[in-house]
Structures are given as C-alpha cells and as structure tokens.
Design an enzyme around this catalytic site. Sequence first.
Site, PDB file in Angstrom:
ATOM      1  N   HIS A   1      31.053 -10.564  50.600  1.00 46.89           N
ATOM      2  CA  HIS A   1      29.879 -11.199  50.027  1.00 46.89           C
ATOM      3  C   HIS A   1      28.839 -11.495  51.103  1.00 46.89           C
ATOM      4  O   HIS A   1      28.598 -12.642  51.459  1.00 46.89           O
ATOM      5  CB  HIS A   1      30.285 -12.486  49.298  1.00 46.89           C
TER       6      HIS A   1
ATOM      7  N   HIS B   1      35.338 -14.641  39.715  1.00 46.78           N
ATOM      8  CA  HIS B   1      35.373 -14.150  41.099  1.00 46.78           C
ATOM      9  C   HIS B   1      36.332 -12.962  41.172  1.00 46.78           C
ATOM     10  O   HIS B   1      37.440 -13.022  40.649  1.00 46.78           O
ATOM     11  CB  HIS B   1      35.818 -15.276  42.036  1.00 46.78           C
TER      12      HIS B   1
ATOM     13  N   GLU C   1      38.310 -11.809  43.333  1.00 52.85           N
ATOM     14  CA  GLU C   1      39.675 -12.051  43.824  1.00 52.85           C
ATOM     15  C   GLU C   1      40.544 -12.660  42.724  1.00 52.85           C
ATOM     16  O   GLU C   1      41.696 -12.254  42.515  1.00 52.85           O
ATOM     17  CB  GLU C   1      39.652 -12.981  45.049  1.00 52.85           C
TER      18      GLU C   1
ATOM     19  N   SER D   1      32.239 -14.375  55.715  1.00 51.69           N
ATOM     20  CA  SER D   1      31.683 -13.022  55.619  1.00 51.69           C
ATOM     21  C   SER D   1      30.313 -12.933  56.282  1.00 51.69           C
ATOM     22  O   SER D   1      29.543 -12.019  55.985  1.00 51.69           O
ATOM     23  CB  SER D   1      31.619 -12.591  54.151  1.00 51.69           C
TER      24      SER D   1
END
Length: 400
Positions: free
Chosen positions: A95, A185, A187, A382
């Site tokens: 992200h 999300h 994940e 990230s």
Amino acid sequence: MTNKDDSANQPVTQYHRKGFGLKDVVEVELKKVYESDLIAKLRASGNVMTVNGITIKLAEAFGFCWGVDRAVSMAYEARQHFPDRKIWITNEIIHNPIVNQNLREMGIGFLQMAEDGSKDIDRIGQGDVVILPAFGASIEELKSLEDRKCEIVDTTCPWVSRVWNRVVNYDKKDFTAIIHGKPDHEETVATASRAGTYLIVQNLAQAEWVCNYIVNGGKKEDFLARFDKAVSLNFDPDVDLVKIGVANQTTMFKGETEQIGKLFEKTILAKYGPTQIDQHFLSPGDTICDATQERQDAMLKLVEEKLDLMLVIGGFNSSNTGHLQEIAHKRGLPSYHIDGPDCVGPGNVIRYKSENSEQTETKELFFPEAGDVTVGVTSGASTPDQVVAEVLERLFALRA
Ligand code: SF4
C-alpha cells in the site's frame, strides 16, 4: 536484462515463492530509488536533526518492514527474470502509491479491483506472470489464476502465512475463526477464504457485542444484519460461536487484538467453565507481526516526548500506517497522516487523511512560520525512506 526464462509456454501454473537469485542485481536499483542519504544521516545522529529551527524526531522503528522489502525485491527480480513476458500485479504489491508507480514505469500492469473486491483477471493471458502482493491472495483468486495457466510469483509475507496456518488449524478442528481485521482488507479477505467458518470483528466494540450474544443470546437476524459482510456463507451465530479461535490481520493495533483475544477467552470461560474451556476456545498466540509491533512501540515512545506536531507517512489505504496515526490522535497531538511529499505545501497547508477517512486540507497555516518547532515523524511498513526524506525536505523548505 538476461532472459533465463524458457517456460513461456508452460501448460500448468508454476509458483515461485522465493526470489530468482538476482537480489544483488536489483539491490543497486532498489537502494537508489528507496533509500535516502538524509535518513541515513538522521539515523546516524540518533534520529534527531535540526534544520532552520525545525527539530525532527524520528521514531526508533519506522518505514519498510522485512516483508515489504522482500515483496518489492521479488517484484524487481521478476522483472529481470522475465524481461519479455507480460507481468501483472493483483491490485497493489504494497500500500504505497510511489512504489506502485515505480513498478508501473517498469512495464508491470496492475489488475484493478472493483468495488465488490473482484479483480480484472480476464486481462491475464496464458504464460503471463502474476505477482501476488505481500498480504497474499484469497483461495478463490488463486483458483481463477490457476485456470488462466499463468506463472505466479507469490510474495506473501511469512507472517501472513502464519495466520493462515492458524485458521486452517481451527477449521480442521471444526472451530470458527474470529478474525480481528477489516473485512475489505485484502489480507483479511485472504485469511477468511482459508478459514472455513469465520466471523470478522473490526474492533473491541464489535467483539463486546458478539460476546454479549454468546452469553445472553439475541435475535439471529440482528446478528446477521450487523455482520452482513463479515461472516462465512450460512453462518449461524447460535451454532458457530460454540467453538472459537481468535486470529488477526497482522497489522491491527496490537493492544486491541490482545484485548479482543482476552475478552473472548473470558466469555467462553464464563459460559462453559474452566474444565470445558479447551473444547470451546483455542488461544490466538501472538500473530501481530514483529514489524507492526516495533513500529507501534516506537510510536508509543515517541508521542511521550515534547512534540509540537506529528507527521505519520504512508499510503492512505495502509492499515498499519492508520494505526500509527491512531496512537498520535489518542495522545491528543496535532497529527497528520500524509501519503507523500505532495501533501505538504506550498502555502503552508497540508493535505491529509482525516479521522473519517476522507482526504482534507488544512484551512489555516499548519506549521509555525517562526520560532523553534519540534516535529515527530514516523512512517508505515510500506513507506520507503526516500518518501520520508522528501517530506522532510518540503518541511525544511517552508522555512527556507
Ligand atoms: S507489516 Fe508485517 S505482515 Fe505485513 S509485510 Fe511487513 S512484516 Fe509482513
């Protein structure tokens, strides 16, 4: 670039779960693009630096985590290894808008995600290469990719796989996985797809509501309406909350995950008693990843210092960055979640992600024009150092 690839016509899906032995080749480029002399200097000076009356205090742990570093490196290696093949990334590798833009410039295509979470996989042709992101992919998505006979570079972080193993284990024992995460999300979507029966709770308030249902019962329709998009198919709260285990999205706020785990354990203990607890509850263990934990701990320490304001740098859709911002907000500090240097100025304004998740801009001067000022700075897992450095340079320029 060297073409070591002789498998373009491979009839079956091939998986690559490690790099291609080209780490040394891509490292030079990665350092150039993502590392920064300014940040190296800051680190060397104990994470403190003063320029033009602005004192920067950097968190002790911030920025690129091991899993992101690995994923980005594997993507760069894949480009080298398959110089002539079409390469796709499913949605985003991590992200961060700048990292994703750099990959686009390397000719890597991005499969856009529709509002319902589906991805435009029809664009993938046989023999194309598809890079899966650090936060993994759902079972359904993997199946559709396999149908397309493409070659897969799987950068899923091992910390994420650890959570998958946990929910698979729950499923084998016929336990429902209670996942602390955000239902949309990637994940959490990937974790839920491996869980068999699952319920996703986003926060402590939702967990309390579920625990109250476990103890006191309630209307099934209310339950299902409340957790509409957060339960497995045919979920029945009266049946599926009898045997539960807790898991989490790796980047959630650690304290809250722990509280949720303890709350469910206490609830099951109250309902079934200590002799029956093992038949009804499986302990979550610690599945918040080290990187998330270190960054949150460093942030908790930083906000205790005397700061005039706080900048939290990371993609607006980055969950772990959002949680860092939450810490500053709870501490009552003026703090801004920004995604890069373009958010700062000109004109002493800042564009940031507000509490209600919208992007907004300060109406007044956000930064004191004179006098000494101390700014706390951190960045999500990230965010490359280079992005942090560019933000600092914009800040220094406000006083130049
Ligand atoms: S934040 Fe943690 S789980 Fe996510 S990629 Fe980094 S190390 Fe892996």
